[in-house]
Design a protein around this motif. Structure first.
Motif, PDB file in Angstrom:
ATOM      1  N   ALA A  99       4.831  10.347  -1.291  1.00 49.66           N
ATOM      2  CA  ALA A  99       5.108  10.210   0.140  1.00 49.66           C
ATOM      3  C   ALA A  99       4.629  11.521   0.929  1.00 49.66           C
ATOM      4  CB  ALA A  99       6.569   9.970   0.500  1.00 49.66           C
ATOM      5  N   GLU A 100       4.730  12.477   0.370  1.00 46.61           N
ATOM      6  CA  GLU A 100       4.117  13.617   0.951  1.00 46.61           C
ATOM      7  C   GLU A 100       2.543  13.685   1.238  1.00 46.61           C
ATOM      8  OE1 GLU A 100       4.098  17.358   2.984  1.00 46.61           O
ATOM      9  OE2 GLU A 100       5.785  15.984   2.526  1.00 46.61           O
ATOM     10  N   ARG A 101       2.046  13.142   0.259  1.00 51.07           N
ATOM     11  CA  ARG A 101       0.490  12.955   0.340  1.00 51.07           C
ATOM     12  C   ARG A 101       0.202  12.156   1.201  1.00 51.07           C
ATOM     13  NH1 ARG A 101       1.238  13.378  -5.336  1.00 51.07           N
ATOM     14  NH2 ARG A 101       0.854  11.123  -5.667  1.00 51.07           N
ATOM     15  N   GLN A 102       1.020  10.910   1.332  1.00 52.66           N
ATOM     16  CA  GLN A 102       0.620   9.822   2.147  1.00 52.66           C
ATOM     17  C   GLN A 102       0.824  10.261   3.739  1.00 52.66           C
ATOM     18  OE1 GLN A 102       3.260   6.744   0.825  1.00 52.66           O
ATOM     19  NE2 GLN A 102       1.648   5.766  -0.555  1.00 52.66           N
ATOM     20  N   ALA A 103       1.946  11.133   3.838  1.00 52.67           N
ATOM     21  CA  ALA A 103       2.268  11.491   5.037  1.00 52.67           C
ATOM     22  C   ALA A 103       1.150  12.504   5.505  1.00 52.67           C
ATOM     23  CB  ALA A 103       3.753  12.030   5.156  1.00 52.67           C
ATOM     24  N   LEU A 104       0.710  13.602   4.769  1.00 55.22           N
ATOM     25  CA  LEU A 104      -0.399  14.387   5.314  1.00 55.22           C
ATOM     26  C   LEU A 104      -1.571  13.607   5.674  1.00 55.22           C
ATOM     27  CD1 LEU A 104       0.192  17.218   2.568  1.00 55.22           C
ATOM     28  CD2 LEU A 104       0.696  17.304   4.893  1.00 55.22           C
ATOM     29  N   ALA A 105      -1.813  12.452   4.778  1.00 50.62           N
ATOM     30  CA  ALA A 105      -3.074  11.652   5.039  1.00 50.62           C
ATOM     31  C   ALA A 105      -2.819  11.113   6.378  1.00 50.62           C
ATOM     32  CB  ALA A 105      -3.371  10.771   4.194  1.00 50.62           C
ATOM     33  N   LEU A 109      -5.408  12.053   9.645  1.00 49.27           N
ATOM     34  CA  LEU A 109      -5.661  10.669  10.514  1.00 49.27           C
ATOM     35  C   LEU A 109      -5.389  10.729  12.096  1.00 49.27           C
ATOM     36  CD1 LEU A 109      -7.435   7.990  10.431  1.00 49.27           C
ATOM     37  CD2 LEU A 109      -5.284   6.836   9.731  1.00 49.27           C
ATOM     38  N   ALA A 110      -4.070  11.147  12.213  1.00 51.34           N
ATOM     39  CA  ALA A 110      -3.718  11.349  13.561  1.00 51.34           C
ATOM     40  C   ALA A 110      -4.498  12.391  14.220  1.00 51.34           C
ATOM     41  CB  ALA A 110      -2.211  11.606  13.767  1.00 51.34           C
ATOM     42  N   THR A 111      -4.710  13.377  13.720  1.00 52.34           N
ATOM     43  CA  THR A 111      -5.567  14.521  14.350  1.00 52.34           C
ATOM     44  C   THR A 111      -6.685  14.017  14.800  1.00 52.34           C
ATOM     45  OG1 THR A 111      -4.117  16.098  13.224  1.00 52.34           O
ATOM     46  CG2 THR A 111      -6.504  16.729  14.196  1.00 52.34           C
ATOM     47  N   ARG A 112      -7.529  13.376  13.872  1.00 47.66           N
ATOM     48  CA  ARG A 112      -8.996  12.979  13.934  1.00 47.66           C
ATOM     49  C   ARG A 112      -8.928  11.932  15.193  1.00 47.66           C
ATOM     50  NH1 ARG A 112      -9.369  12.501   8.285  1.00 47.66           N
ATOM     51  NH2 ARG A 112      -8.904  10.448   8.602  1.00 47.66           N
ATOM     52  N   THR A 113      -7.840  10.936  15.321  1.00 49.08           N
ATOM     53  CA  THR A 113      -7.956   9.911  16.296  1.00 49.08           C
ATOM     54  C   THR A 113      -7.459  10.543  17.686  1.00 49.08           C
ATOM     55  OG1 THR A 113      -6.938   8.416  14.578  1.00 49.08           O
ATOM     56  CG2 THR A 113      -6.472   7.906  16.740  1.00 49.08           C
ATOM     57  N   ALA A 129       0.022   9.085  17.948  1.00 48.88           N
ATOM     58  CA  ALA A 129       1.298   9.105  18.042  1.00 48.88           C
ATOM     59  C   ALA A 129       2.014   8.059  17.151  1.00 48.88           C
ATOM     60  CB  ALA A 129       1.847   8.812  19.337  1.00 48.88           C
ATOM     61  N   ILE A 130       1.340   7.039  16.898  1.00 49.39           N
ATOM     62  CA  ILE A 130       1.915   5.929  16.032  1.00 49.39           C
ATOM     63  C   ILE A 130       1.549   6.402  14.586  1.00 49.39           C
ATOM     64  CG2 ILE A 130       1.583   3.468  15.126  1.00 49.39           C
ATOM     65  CD1 ILE A 130       0.946   2.576  17.935  1.00 49.39           C
ATOM     66  N   PHE A 131       0.689   7.093  14.147  1.00 53.94           N
ATOM     67  CA  PHE A 131       0.309   7.519  13.035  1.00 53.94           C
ATOM     68  C   PHE A 131       1.080   8.777  12.458  1.00 53.94           C
ATOM     69  CE2 PHE A 131      -4.519   6.199  13.361  1.00 53.94           C
ATOM     70  CZ  PHE A 131      -4.223   5.012  12.688  1.00 53.94           C
ATOM     71  N   ARG A 132       1.491   9.639  13.535  1.00 53.45           N
ATOM     72  CA  ARG A 132       2.396  10.529  13.515  1.00 53.45           C
ATOM     73  C   ARG A 132       3.965  10.001  13.222  1.00 53.45           C
ATOM     74  NH1 ARG A 132      -0.801  13.616  17.102  1.00 53.45           N
ATOM     75  NH2 ARG A 132      -1.809  15.373  16.166  1.00 53.45           N
ATOM     76  N   LYS A 133       4.408   9.022  13.922  1.00 52.43           N
ATOM     77  CA  LYS A 133       5.485   8.495  13.471  1.00 52.43           C
ATOM     78  C   LYS A 133       5.667   7.824  12.172  1.00 52.43           C
ATOM     79  CE  LYS A 133       8.607   4.797  15.340  1.00 52.43           C
ATOM     80  NZ  LYS A 133       8.924   3.761  16.325  1.00 52.43           N
ATOM     81  N   GLU A 134       4.556   7.210  11.850  1.00 54.33           N
ATOM     82  CA  GLU A 134       4.534   6.551  10.359  1.00 54.33           C
ATOM     83  C   GLU A 134       4.798   7.739   9.306  1.00 54.33           C
ATOM     84  OE1 GLU A 134       0.971   4.212  10.429  1.00 54.33           O
ATOM     85  OE2 GLU A 134       1.800   2.645  11.307  1.00 54.33           O
ATOM     86  N   ALA A 135       4.006   8.812   9.630  1.00 55.42           N
ATOM     87  CA  ALA A 135       3.985   9.696   8.495  1.00 55.42           C
ATOM     88  C   ALA A 135       5.545  10.511   8.459  1.00 55.42           C
ATOM     89  CB  ALA A 135       3.041  10.957   9.155  1.00 55.42           C
ATOM     90  N   LYS A 136       6.072  10.668   9.838  1.00 55.90           N
ATOM     91  CA  LYS A 136       7.423  11.084   9.617  1.00 55.90           C
ATOM     92  C   LYS A 136       8.337  10.183   8.979  1.00 55.90           C
ATOM     93  CE  LYS A 136      11.057  12.616  12.978  1.00 55.90           C
ATOM     94  NZ  LYS A 136      11.444  12.789  14.279  1.00 55.90           N
ATOM     95  N   GLU A 137       8.245   8.715   9.183  1.00 55.75           N
ATOM     96  CA  GLU A 137       9.333   7.893   8.597  1.00 55.75           C
ATOM     97  C   GLU A 137       8.835   7.867   7.144  1.00 55.75           C
ATOM     98  OE1 GLU A 137       8.180   4.082  10.534  1.00 55.75           O
ATOM     99  OE2 GLU A 137       9.535   4.645  12.405  1.00 55.75           O
ATOM    100  N   THR A 138       7.872   7.792   6.719  1.00 55.10           N
ATOM    101  CA  THR A 138       7.429   7.923   5.235  1.00 55.10           C
ATOM    102  C   THR A 138       8.045   9.199   4.487  1.00 55.10           C
ATOM    103  OG1 THR A 138       5.270   6.809   5.441  1.00 55.10           O
ATOM    104  CG2 THR A 138       5.627   8.058   3.465  1.00 55.10           C
TER     105      THR A 138
END
Length: 213
Positions: A99-105, A109-113, A129-138
């Motif tokens: 999950a940590e690897r997925q969240a970092l990815a 992606l959020a930063t690039r977007t 913002a959506i990507f960051r929310k998904e990372a936080k939830e994961t």
């Protein structure tokens, strides 16, 4: 913990009393030494040793009747439960790492977007913002599962440490050695620095394990 103490009471009722003839007590018999030998000989008992000992204990229980049978079955329950909880904790640890690897990815992606975006639309802060929310939830969901498994492991360590004291009071020393050794091994693998009050010390345990049986 209430359920555990009810189990302990049932176990106490099933085991022969302290004054029983060791020949009649399955937990003091030569057979129990053979059953628990894999756990006794291992420096840090793990799942392979537990599986072998449980297999031997299960076969041994089938030669017993009544309270003696229940006493051996209680050991089967304890060792299966302890190492099953360790397996669940290992799975939770692996899930947390994934999950940590997925969240970092997702965060990358959020930063690039947010800063570059796509060639057609450019930066997209909303999608970022959506990507960051998904990372936080994961990360958060995996952390909760890991914390739950970790807490359960701690409860099992504390509970079966009580069992060590009970078996010691009954003079079932091979059980004490196998169970205490297993508890220390699990703590060392997954709970470094965890402070619990072991019924027997590591020094006592190492001394006992050096004694040939």
């Amino acid at each position: 913990m209430k359920a555990w103490f009810l189990f302990l009471l049932a176990l106490a009722a099933s085991l022969p009393g302290g004054a029983a003839d060791p020949v009649d007590d399955p937990l003091k018999s030569p057979s129990i030494i053979l059953c628990l030998r894999p756990l006794r000989l291992a420096e840090k008992p793990g799942l392979p040793e537990a599986v072998e000992s449980v297999k031997r204990l299960t076969s041994f229980s089938q030669t017993q009747e009544g309270m003696n049978k229940r006493a051996v079955e209680a050991l089967v329950f304890i060792f299966k439960d302890l190492f099953k909880k360790e397996e669940e904790l290992i799975a939770a640890e692996n899930d947390l790492a994934l999950a940590e690897r997925q969240a970092l990815a997702k965060e990358q992606l959020a930063t690039r977007t947010e800063t570059v975006g796509s060639p057609l639309s450019g930066p997209n802060p909303g999608l970022a913002a959506i990507f960051r929310k998904e990372a936080k939830e994961t990360r958060g969901n995996a952390t909760k599962r890991h914390e739950a498994a970790l807490q359960m492991m701690k409860e099992k360590i504390e509970a079966y440490n009580v069992s060590v004291g009970y078996f010691q009071s009954q003079g079932s020393m091979e059980v004490v050695i196998a169970l205490a050794s297993s508890l220390f091994a699990v703590v060392d693998r997954h709970l470094p620095g965890y402070e619990f009050k072991p019924t027997v010390s590591r020094e006592w345990l190492e001394k006992q394990k050096r004694i040939e049986v």
